[in-house]
Structures are given as C-alpha cells and as structure tokens.
Design a protein around this motif. Sequence first.
Motif, short mmCIF file in Angstrom:
data_model
loop_
_atom_site.label_atom_id
_atom_site.label_comp_id
_atom_site.label_asym_id
_atom_site.label_seq_id
_atom_site.Cartn_x
_atom_site.Cartn_y
_atom_site.Cartn_z
N MET A 105 28.01 40.15 44.57
CA MET A 105 28.30 38.37 44.40
C MET A 105 26.67 38.16 43.04
O MET A 105 28.15 37.49 42.26
N LEU A 106 25.66 38.36 43.62
CA LEU A 106 25.07 37.93 42.71
C LEU A 106 24.89 38.22 40.93
O LEU A 106 25.11 37.58 40.23
N SER A 107 25.61 39.98 41.11
CA SER A 107 25.66 40.92 39.82
C SER A 107 26.96 40.59 39.37
O SER A 107 26.78 40.10 37.52
N VAL A 108 27.27 39.83 39.31
CA VAL A 108 28.92 39.49 39.11
C VAL A 108 29.12 38.18 38.57
O VAL A 108 29.72 37.87 37.65
N TYR A 109 28.22 37.45 39.77
CA TYR A 109 28.45 36.03 38.79
C TYR A 109 26.92 35.94 37.70
O TYR A 109 27.49 35.23 36.81
N ALA A 110 26.29 36.61 37.64
CA ALA A 110 25.14 37.09 36.64
C ALA A 110 25.81 37.65 34.84
O ALA A 110 25.57 36.69 33.91
N LEU A 111 26.90 38.77 35.92
CA LEU A 111 27.69 38.80 34.21
C LEU A 111 28.78 37.66 33.77
O LEU A 111 29.13 37.36 32.61
N HIS A 112 29.05 36.77 35.03
CA HIS A 112 29.99 36.43 34.52
C HIS A 112 29.39 35.14 33.46
O HIS A 112 29.60 34.91 32.99
N VAL A 113 28.37 34.66 34.18
CA VAL A 113 27.42 33.13 32.97
C VAL A 113 26.96 34.48 31.89
O VAL A 113 27.04 33.02 31.28
N GLU A 114 26.23 35.55 31.29
CA GLU A 114 26.00 36.59 30.68
C GLU A 114 27.21 35.90 29.83
O GLU A 114 27.41 35.35 28.01
N VAL A 115 29.18 36.13 29.91
CA VAL A 115 29.47 36.12 29.19
C VAL A 115 30.24 34.93 28.97
O VAL A 115 30.73 34.76 27.77
N SER A 116 30.19 34.35 30.05
CA SER A 116 30.62 32.56 29.22
C SER A 116 29.95 32.27 28.35
O SER A 116 30.18 31.27 27.42
N ARG A 117 28.40 32.29 28.48
CA ARG A 117 27.45 32.01 27.51
C ARG A 117 27.69 32.08 26.44
O ARG A 117 27.58 31.61 25.74
N GLU A 118 28.16 33.89 26.14
CA GLU A 118 28.38 34.07 24.63
C GLU A 118 29.45 34.04 24.29
O GLU A 118 28.82 33.41 22.98
N ARG A 119 30.31 33.90 25.03
CA ARG A 119 31.58 32.81 24.10
C ARG A 119 31.68 31.48 23.82
O ARG A 119 31.75 31.24 23.08
N ASP A 120 30.80 30.49 25.17
CA ASP A 120 30.78 29.34 24.08
C ASP A 120 29.28 28.67 24.43
O ASP A 120 28.69 28.61 25.81
N GLN A 163 23.49 47.41 28.38
CA GLN A 163 24.15 47.18 28.89
C GLN A 163 23.15 45.75 29.90
O GLN A 163 22.14 45.52 30.07
N PRO A 164 23.86 44.43 30.20
CA PRO A 164 23.54 43.59 31.28
C PRO A 164 23.34 43.77 32.14
O PRO A 164 23.45 45.37 32.87
N ASN A 165 22.10 43.30 32.48
CA ASN A 165 20.97 43.92 34.07
C ASN A 165 22.16 43.42 35.13
O ASN A 165 21.58 44.64 36.17
N SER A 166 22.29 42.70 34.55
CA SER A 166 23.80 42.83 36.21
C SER A 166 24.69 43.85 35.86
O SER A 166 25.34 44.58 36.80
N VAL A 167 25.05 44.30 35.21
CA VAL A 167 26.18 45.40 34.60
C VAL A 167 24.92 46.63 35.86
O VAL A 167 25.85 46.88 37.11
N VAL A 168 23.70 46.73 35.43
CA VAL A 168 22.70 47.90 36.05
C VAL A 168 23.03 47.41 37.83
O VAL A 168 23.53 48.27 39.11
N GLY A 169 22.55 45.93 38.01
CA GLY A 169 22.86 45.69 39.77
C GLY A 169 24.39 45.90 40.06
O GLY A 169 24.53 46.23 41.19
N ILE A 170 25.62 45.75 39.47
CA ILE A 170 26.24 46.04 40.30
C ILE A 170 26.35 47.40 40.90
O ILE A 170 26.92 47.83 41.84
N LEU A 171 26.50 48.57 40.03
CA LEU A 171 26.52 50.11 39.96
C LEU A 171 25.32 50.44 41.03
O LEU A 171 25.66 50.66 42.26
N PHE A 228 19.58 34.77 31.56
CA PHE A 228 20.32 35.97 31.48
C PHE A 228 20.79 36.43 29.87
O PHE A 228 21.27 37.62 29.74
N THR A 229 20.28 35.10 28.94
CA THR A 229 20.85 35.94 27.44
C THR A 229 19.47 36.43 26.88
O THR A 229 19.87 36.31 25.29
N SER A 230 18.66 35.78 27.16
CA SER A 230 17.46 36.78 27.25
C SER A 230 17.15 38.13 26.75
O SER A 230 18.19 38.30 27.25
N ARG A 231 16.59 38.30 25.18
CA ARG A 231 16.40 39.45 25.68
C ARG A 231 15.82 40.90 26.90
O ARG A 231 16.70 42.11 26.10
N TRP A 232 15.90 40.08 27.51
CA TRP A 232 15.05 40.98 28.90
C TRP A 232 16.74 40.62 29.56
O TRP A 232 16.70 41.63 31.20
#
Length: 170
Positions: free
Chosen positions: A27-42, A84-92, A61-65
């Motif tokens: 849940m944390l990783s999916v949320y982190a991915l959601h935040v990153e994607v949402s921030r990139e779009r807007d 890939q976003p660190n959150s994708v690694v977390g999901i895996l 999440f949107t930093s280089r790290w």
Amino acid sequence: MTLSSITDRVPKWERGTRFGLCVFGLMLSVYALHVEVSRERDPEYRAMCDLAQSVSCSKVFTSRWGRGFGLVQLFLPKDSVLNQPNSVVGILFYMLQLALGQSASSRAALFLVLSSWVSIAGSLYLAGVLVLVLGDFCLVCISTYLVNFALLYTNLKRRVGLERGKEKTG
C-alpha cells in the motif's frame, strides 16, 4: 518428520505478520508511485503526505533519489527502463516476500533473509539521503523503512525455525 512438523517450528505469528507487513508495504509503495505519477502530470498536485515544506513525500519521490535510488542515472540515461521509481522496486520486493513466504523451503527462507538485508541497506541509504541531502521528513518513507526492519526480523525468525525443524529431522 513431516513437512507440517518442520513448519510447526516456525513461530505461529510469522505468517500473519508477514502478510500484514507485505500488504502495508504494498500500500505504501503503490501510494508512493501514485504520488510520483500525479506530481509528474501536475506539478501543483499536493499529496496527503505533504504536510509542510520540510515534511513532503512528493518532494522526496520526485527527487533524483526517488528513481533507481539516485544511482542508476549515474551509469545509464535518466530515461532508461532500468531507472524505475523506488516504489516499483518496493512493489516487487513485497510481492516476492509474500510469494516466497508461502514456501517451507530453507532456500526460500534464506532468500527472504538475504533480500531483507538488501532492503535494510537500501532503507539506511535512503534514510541518510532523506536527512543529510534532502533535509526532509517523509512519513511514507519512514513507514517503509520500519516495515523493512520488521520483515527482516520476521524472516530471521522463520529461518531459525525452519533450521531447527531440519535439525530435528536429521
């Protein structure tokens, strides 16, 4: 001795704890991915975890790290499929923990422990970046680090239990 008697040596709480930790980590990783994607779009997107200037998960999440642990882009292009976003690694990672946690194999238990140690190394590295480089407090990140430490403990208990079970059968 049967497989059932070997797995009886694993703490009773281990399976439920692993499930809860992995679901929370997912849940944390999916949320982190959601935040990153949402921030990139807007760029004006404000996440629930953005509580103040220095308490901002979207900043982290949107930093280089936030992608490839900040390391992949040192060796590969920033837009590489491996960055890939660190959150994708977390999901895996959490999906792998869930899947391998179903096995009574000592090999699976060893892999669970080794992958947990890798997650701890990554957590400590990213915690250092969080504090020393970004000067931020990320609630989602800290929660993820705590889940990783709890999973390591759970995996160590499982491995010890399975090893004791093998000793009794041998």
